[in-house]
Motif scaffolding. Sequence first.
Motif, mmCIF file in Angstrom:
data_model
loop_
_atom_site.group_PDB
_atom_site.id
_atom_site.type_symbol
_atom_site.label_atom_id
_atom_site.label_comp_id
_atom_site.label_asym_id
_atom_site.label_seq_id
_atom_site.Cartn_x
_atom_site.Cartn_y
_atom_site.Cartn_z
ATOM 1 N N ALA A 39 1.542 -17.471 -13.733
ATOM 2 C CA ALA A 39 1.829 -17.581 -15.571
ATOM 3 C C ALA A 39 0.631 -16.270 -15.830
ATOM 4 O O ALA A 39 -0.361 -16.323 -16.545
ATOM 5 C CB ALA A 39 2.138 -18.426 -16.671
ATOM 6 N N GLY A 40 -0.578 -16.356 -14.967
ATOM 7 C CA GLY A 40 -1.231 -16.264 -14.993
ATOM 8 C C GLY A 40 -1.307 -14.405 -14.557
ATOM 9 O O GLY A 40 -0.237 -14.227 -14.557
ATOM 10 N N ILE A 41 -2.508 -13.120 -14.125
ATOM 11 C CA ILE A 41 -2.218 -12.218 -13.438
ATOM 12 C C ILE A 41 -2.200 -11.800 -12.509
ATOM 13 O O ILE A 41 -2.229 -10.167 -11.486
ATOM 14 C CB ILE A 41 -4.098 -11.321 -14.552
ATOM 15 N N GLY A 42 -2.298 -12.515 -11.470
ATOM 16 C CA GLY A 42 -2.170 -12.568 -10.369
ATOM 17 C C GLY A 42 -0.226 -11.600 -9.784
ATOM 18 O O GLY A 42 -1.061 -10.318 -8.824
ATOM 19 N N GLY A 43 0.593 -11.570 -10.583
ATOM 20 C CA GLY A 43 1.175 -10.530 -10.390
ATOM 21 C C GLY A 43 1.071 -9.386 -11.028
ATOM 22 O O GLY A 43 1.503 -8.310 -10.008
ATOM 23 N N CYS A 74 7.575 -1.543 5.767
ATOM 24 C CA CYS A 74 7.772 -1.110 4.966
ATOM 25 C C CYS A 74 6.800 -0.980 3.606
ATOM 26 O O CYS A 74 6.353 -0.635 2.588
ATOM 27 C CB CYS A 74 9.304 -1.929 4.128
ATOM 28 N N MET A 75 5.532 -1.718 4.075
ATOM 29 C CA MET A 75 4.611 -1.178 3.155
ATOM 30 C C MET A 75 4.300 0.062 2.575
ATOM 31 O O MET A 75 3.625 -0.129 1.442
ATOM 32 C CB MET A 75 3.010 -1.327 3.826
ATOM 33 N N SER A 76 4.487 1.131 3.319
ATOM 34 C CA SER A 76 4.206 2.466 2.506
ATOM 35 C C SER A 76 5.217 3.257 1.710
ATOM 36 O O SER A 76 4.837 3.266 0.690
ATOM 37 C CB SER A 76 4.461 3.236 3.363
ATOM 38 N N ASP A 77 6.452 1.630 1.283
ATOM 39 C CA ASP A 77 6.959 1.934 0.753
ATOM 40 C C ASP A 77 7.589 1.294 -0.238
ATOM 41 O O ASP A 77 8.013 0.998 -1.567
ATOM 42 C CB ASP A 77 8.778 2.552 1.375
ATOM 43 N N ALA A 78 6.961 0.030 -0.313
ATOM 44 C CA ALA A 78 7.737 -1.336 -1.107
ATOM 45 C C ALA A 78 6.485 -2.695 -0.864
ATOM 46 O O ALA A 78 6.192 -2.602 0.512
ATOM 47 C CB ALA A 78 8.680 -1.224 -0.788
ATOM 48 N N LEU A 79 6.167 -3.003 -2.142
ATOM 49 C CA LEU A 79 5.590 -4.844 -1.485
ATOM 50 C C LEU A 79 6.851 -5.689 -1.245
ATOM 51 O O LEU A 79 7.371 -6.076 -1.637
ATOM 52 C CB LEU A 79 5.609 -5.022 -3.103
ATOM 53 N N ILE A 133 -8.288 -6.495 -4.799
ATOM 54 C CA ILE A 133 -8.809 -5.127 -4.073
ATOM 55 C C ILE A 133 -9.603 -5.138 -3.119
ATOM 56 O O ILE A 133 -9.581 -4.610 -1.709
ATOM 57 C CB ILE A 133 -9.048 -3.804 -4.266
ATOM 58 N N ALA A 134 -10.900 -5.291 -3.322
ATOM 59 C CA ALA A 134 -12.047 -5.921 -2.588
ATOM 60 C C ALA A 134 -11.790 -7.152 -1.847
ATOM 61 O O ALA A 134 -12.145 -6.793 -0.715
ATOM 62 C CB ALA A 134 -12.814 -6.078 -2.917
ATOM 63 N N ALA A 135 -11.171 -8.204 -2.295
ATOM 64 C CA ALA A 135 -10.746 -9.699 -1.599
ATOM 65 C C ALA A 135 -9.862 -8.801 -0.331
ATOM 66 O O ALA A 135 -9.634 -9.448 0.884
ATOM 67 C CB ALA A 135 -9.976 -10.304 -2.463
ATOM 68 N N ALA A 186 -0.533 -4.268 -8.542
ATOM 69 C CA ALA A 186 -1.844 -3.151 -8.606
ATOM 70 C C ALA A 186 -2.285 -2.925 -6.998
ATOM 71 O O ALA A 186 -2.907 -1.701 -7.107
ATOM 72 C CB ALA A 186 -2.440 -3.164 -9.757
ATOM 73 N N ALA A 187 -2.650 -3.946 -6.528
ATOM 74 C CA ALA A 187 -3.345 -3.949 -5.640
ATOM 75 C C ALA A 187 -2.368 -3.302 -4.223
ATOM 76 O O ALA A 187 -2.770 -1.984 -3.019
ATOM 77 C CB ALA A 187 -3.502 -5.036 -4.476
ATOM 78 N N TRP A 188 -1.038 -3.341 -4.351
ATOM 79 C CA TRP A 188 -0.369 -2.865 -3.440
ATOM 80 C C TRP A 188 -0.533 -0.949 -3.495
ATOM 81 O O TRP A 188 -0.209 -0.507 -2.530
ATOM 82 C CB TRP A 188 1.441 -3.389 -3.382
ATOM 83 N N ALA A 189 -0.494 -0.679 -5.083
ATOM 84 C CA ALA A 189 -0.361 0.636 -5.191
ATOM 85 C C ALA A 189 -1.726 1.328 -4.569
ATOM 86 O O ALA A 189 -1.500 2.724 -4.539
ATOM 87 C CB ALA A 189 -0.355 0.894 -6.770
ATOM 88 N N ALA A 190 -2.672 0.690 -4.634
ATOM 89 C CA ALA A 190 -3.927 1.309 -4.288
ATOM 90 C C ALA A 190 -4.051 0.886 -3.110
ATOM 91 O O ALA A 190 -5.080 1.942 -2.189
ATOM 92 C CB ALA A 190 -4.942 0.406 -4.957
ATOM 93 N N LEU A 191 -3.600 0.297 -1.798
ATOM 94 C CA LEU A 191 -3.660 -0.310 -0.375
ATOM 95 C C LEU A 191 -2.493 0.043 0.595
ATOM 96 O O LEU A 191 -2.038 0.249 1.908
ATOM 97 C CB LEU A 191 -3.909 -1.594 -0.678
ATOM 98 N N ARG A 192 -1.303 0.699 -0.362
ATOM 99 C CA ARG A 192 0.246 0.556 0.422
ATOM 100 C C ARG A 192 -0.463 1.557 2.032
ATOM 101 O O ARG A 192 0.762 1.285 2.792
ATOM 102 C CB ARG A 192 1.132 1.651 -0.285
ATOM 103 N N THR A 193 -1.336 2.320 1.854
ATOM 104 C CA THR A 193 -0.941 2.867 3.120
ATOM 105 C C THR A 193 -2.752 3.108 3.665
ATOM 106 O O THR A 193 -2.635 3.762 4.610
ATOM 107 C CB THR A 193 -1.370 4.503 2.550
#
Length: 323
Positions: free
Chosen positions: A13-17, A61-66, A309-311, A22-29
């Motif tokens: 119910a918080g902002i974690g999802g 699969c990380m670069s293509d999907a969470l 992302i930093a974490a 957003a973290a996946w989009a930033a770190l996927r590669t």
Amino acid sequence: MMRPIALTMGDPAGIGGELTLAAWAALRTETVFYLIGDPDWMRHLGGVVREIASPSEATSCMSDALPVLPERLEVPVTLARPAPENAAPVVRSIERAVAQALSGEAAAVCTNPINKKALQDGANFAFPGHTEFLAHLCDSPRPVMMLAGPDLRVVPVTIHIPLSQVPAALTPELLEETLRVTHAGLRRDFGLASPHIAVSGLNPHAGEGGAMGFEDIDCITPVLRKLAAEGMRISGPYPADTMFHPRARATYDAAVCMYHDQALIPTKTLNFDSGVNVTLGLPIVRTSPDHGTAYDIAGRGVARPDSLIAALRLARDMAGARA
Ligand SMILES: NC(=O)c1ccc[n+]([C@@H]2O[C@H](COP(=O)([O-])OP(=O)(O)OC[C@H]3O[C@@H](n4cnc5c(N)ncnc54)[C@H](O)[C@@H]3O)[C@@H](O)[C@H]2O)c1
Ligand SMILES: N[C@H](C(=O)O)[C@H](O)COP(=O)(O)O
């Protein structure tokens, strides 16, 4: 190849999802992690999801999907309204992440924010927060909470207890153990061969020679003298109000303070979007964002993913340094 990081779902119910996506989009590669969470909820939030059956499947699969290791929620999510029925899967997400880190399947654990009271209400969660729960799961006697940011590393000796209970909780034993764990963590996980630790007083003006309290004289000072005599670079007790300006911060590698807000006000003032919560004293690496569930902005698309992302990056780097 580095093993993946286990990311817990936190309170859905918080902002974690939204931060997870957003973290996946930033770190996927660059950094492989997998979420232990509800794949349908992540798809509802707009995520491209790949359900995995084990952590080992995350890398491919990380670069293509969470990558999502399913831990399904009991009831639908209403943002900003934590559901007691979902407390059990939230807790299981943490338990599974820790088990996978302890077994070596995961390189580290990163936790999305939980609502401590919601877990207490919905799952009889018997801990003040992740720090104590993780110590219980890892059978670690002295977990230490560090907030690490680009401008400050800080540790509160007492954590999530009422201010009225701090003086009684502040024992020489707790202070010494916290300082020893902090010192070891600075050496092991932050690469500081001989770290300098600055320690705050408890009372205003560090007690003003006893005029404003005696804990600084009777509890803190003897512990610092003992550790300094063993060769630890340690100093204080300092008046907390003059420990955090730039020239003061340049003199030490970490500050240890006596209670939660004495430590967290300066770190969240200086580095709210870049600070990382690190639990020292565990056999596993654990990080988390420095913030909470942020119900007031959940689902509005304004939550900043920077701290998560930093974490994740710090978890990766700490695990890599320990490998
Ligand atoms: N790591 C954790 O699990 C953790 C950390 C802190 C608080 N909490 C829990 O979260 C709940 C709410 O706590 P709180 O209100 O004191 O703190 P909070 O961090 O959730 O929110 C404080 C303020 O900061 C803002 N904020 C927080 N994260 C943000 C982000 N990523 N981007 C933009 N703005 C952000 C919020 O909108 C709010 O105005 C409590 O139940 C608390 O126990 C959990
Ligand atoms: N110490 C954080 C804060 O107060 O902002 C937060 O509560 C994290 O605590 P745990 O990692 O123990 O959940």
